[in-house]
Enzyme design. Structure first.
Site, PDB file in Angstrom:
ATOM      1  N   SER A 219     -54.475  11.811   5.044  1.00  0.00           N
ATOM      2  CA  SER A 219     -54.478  10.607   5.882  1.00  0.00           C
ATOM      3  C   SER A 219     -54.629   9.301   5.109  1.00  0.00           C
ATOM      4  O   SER A 219     -54.396   8.230   5.679  1.00  0.00           O
ATOM      5  CB  SER A 219     -55.607  10.686   6.906  1.00  0.00           C
ATOM      6  OG  SER A 219     -55.247  11.542   7.945  1.00  0.00           O
TER       7      SER A 219
ATOM      8  N   LYS B 192     -51.763   6.939   5.049  1.00  0.00           N
ATOM      9  CA  LYS B 192     -51.471   6.050   6.185  1.00  0.00           C
ATOM     10  C   LYS B 192     -51.641   4.576   5.797  1.00  0.00           C
ATOM     11  O   LYS B 192     -50.979   3.713   6.359  1.00  0.00           O
ATOM     12  CB  LYS B 192     -52.401   6.400   7.362  1.00  0.00           C
ATOM     13  CG  LYS B 192     -52.167   7.815   7.920  1.00  0.00           C
ATOM     14  CD  LYS B 192     -53.300   8.271   8.847  1.00  0.00           C
ATOM     15  CE  LYS B 192     -53.065   9.667   9.405  1.00  0.00           C
ATOM     16  NZ  LYS B 192     -54.194  10.174  10.207  1.00  0.00           N
TER      17      LYS B 192
ATOM     18  N   TYR C 216     -43.544  12.301   7.559  1.00  0.00           N
ATOM     19  CA  TYR C 216     -45.010  12.229   7.685  1.00  0.00           C
ATOM     20  C   TYR C 216     -45.684  13.415   6.978  1.00  0.00           C
ATOM     21  O   TYR C 216     -46.657  13.244   6.227  1.00  0.00           O
ATOM     22  CB  TYR C 216     -45.400  12.176   9.171  1.00  0.00           C
ATOM     23  CG  TYR C 216     -46.896  12.256   9.406  1.00  0.00           C
ATOM     24  CD1 TYR C 216     -47.722  11.164   9.166  1.00  0.00           C
ATOM     25  CD2 TYR C 216     -47.485  13.449   9.838  1.00  0.00           C
ATOM     26  CE1 TYR C 216     -49.092  11.250   9.357  1.00  0.00           C
ATOM     27  CE2 TYR C 216     -48.855  13.539  10.040  1.00  0.00           C
ATOM     28  CZ  TYR C 216     -49.653  12.444   9.793  1.00  0.00           C
ATOM     29  OH  TYR C 216     -51.015  12.533   9.977  1.00  0.00           O
TER      30      TYR C 216
ATOM     31  N   TYR D  72     -62.208   7.284  11.432  1.00  0.00           N
ATOM     32  CA  TYR D  72     -62.062   7.808  12.798  1.00  0.00           C
ATOM     33  C   TYR D  72     -63.289   7.499  13.642  1.00  0.00           C
ATOM     34  O   TYR D  72     -63.822   6.402  13.556  1.00  0.00           O
ATOM     35  CB  TYR D  72     -61.729   9.310  12.771  1.00  0.00           C
ATOM     36  CG  TYR D  72     -60.591   9.564  11.841  1.00  0.00           C
ATOM     37  CD1 TYR D  72     -59.331   9.060  12.133  1.00  0.00           C
ATOM     38  CD2 TYR D  72     -60.761  10.233  10.648  1.00  0.00           C
ATOM     39  CE1 TYR D  72     -58.280   9.229  11.254  1.00  0.00           C
ATOM     40  CE2 TYR D  72     -59.698  10.417   9.768  1.00  0.00           C
ATOM     41  CZ  TYR D  72     -58.470   9.913  10.086  1.00  0.00           C
ATOM     42  OH  TYR D  72     -57.439  10.076   9.226  1.00  0.00           O
TER      43      TYR D  72
ATOM     44  N   VAL E  41     -58.164  14.607   4.940  1.00  0.00           N
ATOM     45  CA  VAL E  41     -58.716  15.968   4.998  1.00  0.00           C
ATOM     46  C   VAL E  41     -58.573  16.731   3.671  1.00  0.00           C
ATOM     47  O   VAL E  41     -59.104  17.825   3.534  1.00  0.00           O
ATOM     48  CB  VAL E  41     -58.146  16.810   6.170  1.00  0.00           C
ATOM     49  CG1 VAL E  41     -58.623  16.285   7.507  1.00  0.00           C
ATOM     50  CG2 VAL E  41     -56.638  16.911   6.105  1.00  0.00           C
TER      51      VAL E  41
HETATM   52  O1  DON Z   1     -51.802  15.072  10.291  1.00  0.00           O
HETATM   53  C1  DON Z   1     -52.614  15.840   9.790  1.00  0.00           C
HETATM   54  O2  DON Z   1     -53.233  16.650  10.452  1.00  0.00           O
HETATM   55  C2  DON Z   1     -52.909  15.767   8.293  1.00  0.00           C
HETATM   56  N1  DON Z   1     -51.746  15.906   7.568  1.00  0.00           N
HETATM   57  C3  DON Z   1     -53.660  14.549   7.912  1.00  0.00           C
HETATM   58  C4  DON Z   1     -54.929  14.446   8.663  1.00  0.00           C
HETATM   59  C5  DON Z   1     -56.040  13.793   7.940  1.00  0.00           C
HETATM   60  O3  DON Z   1     -56.101  13.708   6.729  1.00  0.00           O
HETATM   61  C6  DON Z   1     -57.164  13.355   8.793  1.00  0.00           C
HETATM   62  N2  DON Z   1     -58.199  12.768   7.995  1.00  0.00           N
HETATM   63  N3  DON Z   1     -59.287  12.853   7.736  1.00  0.00           N
END
Ligand code: DON
Length: 307
Positions: free
Chosen positions: A63, A66, A191, A242, A260
């Site tokens: 994330s 982003k 994405y 978040y 993540v």
């Molecule tokens: O979209 C997703 O689920 C992951 N590729 C990225 C999510 C993410 O890193 C959330 N962050 N803490």
């Protein structure tokens, strides 16, 4: 005590917090990562780097991408156009929540850092096809990280793609409401790939430094207008962690954007310093447990202050 020595000590001190988190398991490739890794890096205003621990280990940016894609979408479209497609407000929900897409009267994402807002941002990247769009993101990320070794981790990408049904649901929901401006599958492909770019703690700290300097490389070259860097960093402060964004800002006092994969990127504009930590054991909100501990210690030691 030298800052480098302090980082060594604080990494050791925060190791017990690893046990309070877990590697992300909803993406099988991330579940294979060793949870016991921990690293930290700081980029000074002149570009010099202080780092410690597992700061050269490659891991998925997830994330945190982003923020970079928002900067490129702003360059491609301008501020007014980008924010016709999303709001600038915290969501107070999980990063992959669908609730507010339904309850907001205009069905637009609350901000560019939750998944629906990030996928919307990716849909705004210019390019003749999905390959060109991803290559533009990768090249832009390499430039602002001042690191042309950043590359796509194909296994992570395939794993994201195989398990990305919630992201599909979020995007089809926006499409069904008539607010998603691009092809769903092509956008999701870009994405999934942007999330699967491999970075190191040092390259992330350099990206943080770029934003903290207002969109200028360590060489002095301006890449984005200062206003765009302000948008990226302001939203990191309000929406980067978040539904833990408020507590993070209060406890740690620097803006943070998590992924993540275990990274947290912290651009400290008031001091033109870029900070990054890496600790793949994350809490239920998706934020590195030991990484947050290191940031807290560092912030107290250095008297970091956003204002
Ligand atoms: O979209 C997703 O689920 C992951 N590729 C990225 C999510 C993410 O890193 C959330 N962050 N803490």
């Amino acid at each position: 005590m030298e800052l480098r020595e302090f980082l060594d000590q604080t990494i050791e001190k925060n190791k017990p917090l690893i046990a309070q988190g877990h590697v992300a398991t909803y993406i099988p490739e991330l579940a294979k990562v060793n949870p016991n890794q921990l690293g930290a890096a700081i980029v000074n205003p002149d570009g010099t780097i202080i780092s410690s621990g597992d700061c050269n280990v490659k891991f998925a940016i997830e994330s945190i991408s982003k923020t970079v894609v928002l900067a490129l979408a702003l360059l491609d479209n301008g501020e007014e156009e980008v924010f016709k497609h999303m709001h600038k407000e915290p969501s107070g929900d999980a990063f992959n929540s669908i609730i507010k897409l339904e309850t907001e009267p205009d069905h637009l994402p609350r901000n560019p850092y939750i998944n629906p807002g990030a996928i919307m941002t990716t849909s705004l990247i210019k390019g003749a096809n999905k390959e060109e769009k991803f290559n533009r993101i990768l090249t832009f990320m390499q430039k602002i990280a001042e690191d042309d070794t950043l590359d796509l981790a194909t296994e992570t990408y395939l794993s994201e793609k195989a398990t990305g049904d919630i992201n599909r649901a979020l995007t089809y929901y926006m499409k069904g409401q008539g607010v998603f401006p691009a092809d769903v599958n092509d956008t999701l492909d870009v994405y999934f790939k942007q999330c699967s770019i491999n970075v190191t703690c040092i390259s992330l700290a350099k990206i943080a430094g770029f934003f903290a300097r207002g969109g200028v490389l360590s060489t002095g070259e301006r890449v984005i207008p200062k206003r765009y860097a302000q948008i990226v960093t302001g939203l990191i402060a309000t929406c980067g962690m978040y539904d833990q964004s408020g507590a993070f800002l209060d406890n740690i006092g620097v803006p943070g954007k998590s992924g993540v994969g275990g990274g947290i990127l912290c651009p400290l504009s008031s001091k033109k310093i870029g900070i990054a930590v890496f600790g793949p054991a994350i809490d239920k909100e998706g934020n590195s447990t030991a990484g947050m501990g290191i940031l807290k210690d560092l912030s107290i030691k250095m008297d970091y202050d956003m204002f």
